[in-house]
Scaffold this active site. Structure first.
Site, short mmCIF file in Angstrom:
data_model
loop_
_atom_site.label_atom_id
_atom_site.label_comp_id
_atom_site.label_asym_id
_atom_site.label_seq_id
_atom_site.Cartn_x
_atom_site.Cartn_y
_atom_site.Cartn_z
N SER A 64 3.32 -0.95 -4.23
CA SER A 64 2.90 -1.19 -2.86
C SER A 64 2.46 0.13 -2.24
O SER A 64 2.81 1.20 -2.72
CB SER A 64 4.09 -1.77 -2.07
OG SER A 64 3.75 -1.94 -0.72
N CYS A 65 1.68 0.05 -1.17
CA CYS A 65 1.28 1.25 -0.44
C CYS A 65 0.89 0.83 0.97
O CYS A 65 1.29 -0.23 1.43
CB CYS A 65 0.14 1.99 -1.15
SG CYS A 65 -1.41 1.07 -1.22
N GLY A 66 0.09 1.61 1.64
CA GLY A 66 -0.30 1.29 3.00
C GLY A 66 -1.34 0.19 3.08
O GLY A 66 -1.26 -0.71 3.91
#
Length: 119
Positions: A64-66
């Site tokens: 996951s990330c932004g």
């Protein structure tokens, strides 16, 4: 067990792996050679042996990330070094999607170290 591997800045929760360690310098940035990808992934605690395993009880990782873009670079690196696809998942909606939902909890760490709902 499933780990969350987040490519958000280090002050965020979860394990952190800046995707920039997996690509060559720009202009013309490309994925690092396989040996370097493996070195970086292992140095950041990625359980590559388990992610390559056929055993049923081995680790799984969620990326996951932004926005979903940075986590895609790590997904590509995992694929290139032979991690089994059923051992990792990419949450491409990432924080942008999660943070916009009104029906999901968003937690933060208070000054005394407790997890509390974000305002």
């Amino acid at each position: 067990m499933q780990d969350l591997l987040d490519v958000l800045p280090a002050q965020q929760r979860g394990k952190n792996m800046p995707f920039t360690e997996l690509v060559t310098a720009c202009p013309g940035g490309q994925m690092q050679p396989l040996e370097e990808l493996e070195r970086v992934l292992l140095s950041r605690g990625m359980p590559l042996g388990e992610l390559r395993s056929n055993a049923a009880d081995t680790a799984a990782v969620m990326l996951s990330c932004g926005s979903g873009l940075s986590a895609c670079v790590i997904a590509l690196a995992l694929d290139l070094v032979g991690a089994r696809r059923e051992r990792w998942a990419l949450y491409d909606g990432s924080w942008c999607e999660w943070g916009c939902r009104h029906d999901t909890p968003i937690m933060q760490t208070s000054e005394d170290g407790e997890e509390v709902p974000a305002p």
